[in-house]
Design a protein around this motif. Structure first.
Motif, PDB file in Angstrom:
ATOM      1  N   LEU A   1       0.818  -1.098   0.053  1.00 18.56           N
ATOM      2  CA  LEU A   1       0.021  -0.067  -0.026  1.00 18.56           C
ATOM      3  C   LEU A   1       0.854   1.126  -0.021  1.00 18.56           C
ATOM      4  O   LEU A   1       0.455   2.374  -0.778  1.00 18.56           O
ATOM      5  N   GLN A   2       1.829   1.165   0.765  1.00 18.69           N
ATOM      6  CA  GLN A   2       2.970   2.246   0.821  1.00 18.69           C
ATOM      7  C   GLN A   2       3.306   2.733  -0.710  1.00 18.69           C
ATOM      8  O   GLN A   2       3.371   3.782  -1.061  1.00 18.69           O
ATOM      9  N   HIS A   3       3.717   1.581  -1.365  1.00 18.43           N
ATOM     10  CA  HIS A   3       4.308   1.906  -2.589  1.00 18.43           C
ATOM     11  C   HIS A   3       3.042   2.260  -3.788  1.00 18.43           C
ATOM     12  O   HIS A   3       3.349   3.076  -4.170  1.00 18.43           O
ATOM     13  N   GLU A   4       1.729   1.659  -3.465  1.00 18.88           N
ATOM     14  CA  GLU A   4       0.891   2.313  -4.249  1.00 18.88           C
ATOM     15  C   GLU A   4       0.396   3.523  -3.939  1.00 18.88           C
ATOM     16  O   GLU A   4       0.017   4.616  -4.839  1.00 18.88           O
ATOM     17  N   MET A   5       0.403   4.200  -2.756  1.00 22.99           N
ATOM     18  CA  MET A   5       0.289   5.220  -2.394  1.00 22.99           C
ATOM     19  C   MET A   5       1.274   6.537  -3.014  1.00 22.99           C
ATOM     20  O   MET A   5       0.994   7.485  -3.302  1.00 22.99           O
ATOM     21  N   LYS A   6       2.530   6.139  -3.213  1.00 27.11           N
ATOM     22  CA  LYS A   6       3.347   6.940  -3.942  1.00 27.11           C
ATOM     23  C   LYS A   6       3.080   7.211  -5.246  1.00 27.11           C
ATOM     24  O   LYS A   6       3.316   7.955  -6.001  1.00 27.11           O
ATOM     25  N   GLU A   7       2.654   5.985  -6.050  1.00 26.15           N
ATOM     26  CA  GLU A   7       2.037   6.079  -7.542  1.00 26.15           C
ATOM     27  C   GLU A   7       0.833   6.726  -7.510  1.00 26.15           C
ATOM     28  O   GLU A   7       0.264   7.049  -8.675  1.00 26.15           O
ATOM     29  N   LEU A   8       0.134   6.669  -6.579  1.00 30.53           N
ATOM     30  CA  LEU A   8      -1.486   7.261  -6.743  1.00 30.53           C
ATOM     31  C   LEU A   8      -1.407   8.484  -7.536  1.00 30.53           C
ATOM     32  O   LEU A   8      -2.365   8.756  -8.283  1.00 30.53           O
ATOM     33  N   PRO A   9      -0.752   9.750  -6.814  1.00 30.09           N
ATOM     34  CA  PRO A   9      -1.024  11.028  -7.390  1.00 30.09           C
ATOM     35  C   PRO A   9      -1.003  10.989  -9.048  1.00 30.09           C
ATOM     36  O   PRO A   9      -1.581  11.785  -9.882  1.00 30.09           O
ATOM     37  N   ILE A  10      -0.032  10.082  -9.569  1.00 25.73           N
ATOM     38  CA  ILE A  10       0.143  10.131 -10.939  1.00 25.73           C
ATOM     39  C   ILE A  10      -0.705   9.332 -11.779  1.00 25.73           C
ATOM     40  O   ILE A  10      -1.349   9.635 -13.070  1.00 25.73           O
ATOM     41  N   ARG A  11      -1.237   8.070 -11.044  1.00 18.61           N
ATOM     42  CA  ARG A  11      -2.054   7.386 -11.814  1.00 18.61           C
ATOM     43  C   ARG A  11      -3.586   7.361 -11.619  1.00 18.61           C
ATOM     44  O   ARG A  11      -4.314   6.605 -12.228  1.00 18.61           O
ATOM     45  N   ALA A  12      -4.038   8.009 -10.814  1.00 20.01           N
ATOM     46  CA  ALA A  12      -5.413   8.190 -10.131  1.00 20.01           C
ATOM     47  C   ALA A  12      -6.020   8.741 -11.146  1.00 20.01           C
ATOM     48  O   ALA A  12      -7.262   8.295 -11.358  1.00 20.01           O
ATOM     49  N   SER A  13      -5.751   9.541 -12.107  1.00 17.57           N
ATOM     50  CA  SER A  13      -6.602  10.211 -13.098  1.00 17.57           C
ATOM     51  C   SER A  13      -6.752   9.312 -14.117  1.00 17.57           C
ATOM     52  O   SER A  13      -7.982   9.517 -15.149  1.00 17.57           O
ATOM     53  N   TYR A  14      -6.217   8.185 -14.077  1.00 15.79           N
ATOM     54  CA  TYR A  14      -6.331   7.174 -15.270  1.00 15.79           C
ATOM     55  C   TYR A  14      -7.158   5.883 -14.875  1.00 15.79           C
ATOM     56  O   TYR A  14      -7.495   4.888 -15.241  1.00 15.79           O
ATOM     57  N   GLY A  15      -7.867   6.077 -13.346  1.00 17.94           N
ATOM     58  CA  GLY A  15      -8.734   5.101 -12.877  1.00 17.94           C
ATOM     59  C   GLY A  15      -8.080   4.054 -11.848  1.00 17.94           C
ATOM     60  O   GLY A  15      -8.772   3.209 -11.437  1.00 17.94           O
ATOM     61  N   TYR A  16      -6.917   4.604 -11.820  1.00 17.65           N
ATOM     62  CA  TYR A  16      -6.163   3.481 -10.677  1.00 17.65           C
ATOM     63  C   TYR A  16      -6.506   3.864  -9.481  1.00 17.65           C
ATOM     64  O   TYR A  16      -6.713   5.004  -8.883  1.00 17.65           O
ATOM     65  N   ARG A  17      -6.799   2.819  -8.493  1.00 16.15           N
ATOM     66  CA  ARG A  17      -7.289   2.827  -7.096  1.00 16.15           C
ATOM     67  C   ARG A  17      -6.507   1.955  -6.313  1.00 16.15           C
ATOM     68  O   ARG A  17      -5.638   0.921  -6.909  1.00 16.15           O
ATOM     69  N   LEU A  18      -6.562   2.046  -5.022  1.00 17.72           N
ATOM     70  CA  LEU A  18      -5.768   1.117  -3.954  1.00 17.72           C
ATOM     71  C   LEU A  18      -6.347  -0.189  -3.900  1.00 17.72           C
ATOM     72  O   LEU A  18      -7.809  -0.229  -4.162  1.00 17.72           O
ATOM     73  N   SER A  19      -5.600  -1.171  -3.744  1.00 25.45           N
ATOM     74  CA  SER A  19      -6.297  -2.479  -3.789  1.00 25.45           C
ATOM     75  C   SER A  19      -5.349  -3.461  -2.778  1.00 25.45           C
ATOM     76  O   SER A  19      -4.458  -3.221  -2.260  1.00 25.45           O
ATOM     77  N   LEU A  20      -6.107  -4.501  -2.299  1.00 30.29           N
ATOM     78  CA  LEU A  20      -5.601  -5.492  -1.344  1.00 30.29           C
ATOM     79  C   LEU A  20      -5.400  -6.887  -1.919  1.00 30.29           C
ATOM     80  O   LEU A  20      -6.331  -7.234  -2.543  1.00 30.29           O
ATOM     81  N   ASP A  21      -4.478  -7.635  -1.510  1.00 27.62           N
ATOM     82  CA  ASP A  21      -4.313  -8.946  -1.581  1.00 27.62           C
ATOM     83  C   ASP A  21      -4.705  -9.845  -0.320  1.00 27.62           C
ATOM     84  O   ASP A  21      -5.097 -10.798  -0.325  1.00 27.62           O
ATOM     85  N   PHE A  22      -4.197  -9.034   0.804  1.00 28.09           N
ATOM     86  CA  PHE A  22      -4.477  -9.785   1.921  1.00 28.09           C
ATOM     87  C   PHE A  22      -6.071  -9.160   2.522  1.00 28.09           C
ATOM     88  O   PHE A  22      -6.188  -7.960   2.939  1.00 28.09           O
ATOM     89  N   ARG A  23      -6.973  -9.876   2.726  1.00 29.27           N
ATOM     90  CA  ARG A  23      -8.347  -9.598   3.161  1.00 29.27           C
ATOM     91  C   ARG A  23      -8.579  -9.442   4.567  1.00 29.27           C
ATOM     92  O   ARG A  23      -9.164 -10.351   5.223  1.00 29.27           O
ATOM     93  N   GLU A  24      -8.000  -8.409   5.073  1.00 27.86           N
ATOM     94  CA  GLU A  24      -8.025  -7.939   6.477  1.00 27.86           C
ATOM     95  C   GLU A  24      -9.216  -6.842   6.650  1.00 27.86           C
ATOM     96  O   GLU A  24      -8.988  -5.795   5.885  1.00 27.86           O
ATOM     97  N   ARG A  25     -10.280  -7.123   7.404  1.00 30.42           N
ATOM     98  CA  ARG A  25     -11.493  -6.219   7.547  1.00 30.42           C
ATOM     99  C   ARG A  25     -10.985  -4.690   7.553  1.00 30.42           C
ATOM    100  O   ARG A  25     -11.439  -3.844   7.178  1.00 30.42           O
ATOM    101  N   THR A  26     -10.464  -4.352   8.702  1.00 29.86           N
ATOM    102  CA  THR A  26     -10.114  -3.157   9.105  1.00 29.86           C
ATOM    103  C   THR A  26      -9.062  -2.528   8.157  1.00 29.86           C
ATOM    104  O   THR A  26      -9.287  -1.313   7.810  1.00 29.86           O
TER     105      THR A  26
END
Length: 302
Positions: A27-52
């Motif tokens: 998530l830390q790595h994705e957060m760094k890329e988010l400002p550049i890629r968000a306008s293309y529809g990119y969003r944060l995602s998870l592989d480990f399904r922890e509710r919180t």
């Protein structure tokens, strides 16, 4: 026995912490890329399904969606401002150039008839400039929600006739016949009289520019609205793009060489009508251009 249970729980906890830490690094790595890629529809995602963690990511994605929505609005406003300034500069330049040219002619000519003719043209251009600046001012106030409504109940037919007849000389000069309906059912509407006056004036200016020989006014009632319709026959060479008549800066003349047309009249009229809880649409019926304005009836007077 208890030792094995403790060892199993400790091992499970270690695996949990391992996957959780790995997911946090991802998530830390994705957060760094988010400002550049968000306008293309990119969003944060998870592989480990922890509710919180999933709840946190959902909240972050909602924040990103809201930010991107605001960003799109800002870009659209920036584009609107650019178009606004471009249209304003073009539309103001044309009558100003005309005024400058005729002022120069006035300095050179001695014939009184020509001087009177040039002065009349200059006066008409100045009047048009004032109308255009009023339109731009109204448009700016509407689109920034600064124009307040003063709603009241009044007769639409009386207002329409008064305003149309105030342009009687212009209709006579251009040989345009006006046809009003015979007075039938009198109804009161709820609207802003000043705003509606501007709408009707804009419609009249449109008729004076593009009508061939006739303009017909009619009224129709629905359960909730009074439908005010104005139609005029169109000139044989007219090429009206009906799907574009309410677009900002649209004019029938693609080269926009018509010094009388700013392309704001119907766009502004539609905005004003919608602000009064009404609606406005247009159609081409064979050789007739027809405008329909729906305005709320005063049900207490029905």
């Amino acid at each position: 026995m208890w030792g094995w249970i403790f060892a199993f729980v400790a091992l499970a906890l270690l695996f949990y912490l391992f996957f959780l830490k790995r997911e946090l690094r991802k998530l830390q790595h994705e957060m760094k890329e988010l400002p550049i890629r968000a306008s293309y529809g990119y969003r944060l995602s998870l592989d480990f399904r922890e509710r919180t963690l999933m709840d946190i990511v959902d909240e972050l994605n909602q924040m990103v969606d809201a930010f991107e929505g605001k960003n799109r609005q800002a870009k659209q406003m920036e584009e609107n401002v650019r178009l606004f300034i471009t249209g304003l500069s073009h539309d103001l330049r044309t009558p100003l150039t005309s005024i400058k040219g005729y002022v120069q002619l006035l300095e050179e000519v001695s014939d009184e008839r020509k001087r009177a003719h040039y002065i009349k043209i200059i006066e008409r251009s100045v009047t048009r400039l004032l109308e255009m600046t009023d339109q731009f001012y109204d448009l700016a106030r509407i689109e920034t929600n600064q124009k307040e409504l003063q709603l009241s109940s009044f007769s639409l037919s009386n207002l329409v006739e008064d305003i149309f007849l105030s342009f009687y000389e212009q209709f006579e000069e251009q040989n345009i016949e006006l046809h009003f309906p015979e007075h039938g059912r009198e109804s009161q509407i709820i609207a802003d009289e000043f705003m509606l006056t501007r709408v009707i004036q804009n419609i009249i200016q449109n008729i004076l520019r593009y009508a061939k020989s006739k303009a017909v006014i009619s009224y129709e009632h629905s359960d909730t609205d009074l439908i005010f319709s104005v139609k005029n026959d169109v000139k044989s060479h007219s090429k009206v793009a009906i799907e574009k008549v309410f677009l900002r800066f649209y004019t029938e003349d693609k080269n926009r060489t018509n010094t009388e047309a700013s392309g704001l009249g119907l766009y502004l009229s539609k905005k004003l009508v919608e602000k009064m809880n009404g609606k406005m649409d247009a159609e081409l019926d064979e050789d007739w251009f027809v405008l329909h304005i729906h305005l709320p009836l005063n049900r207490a007077q029905a």
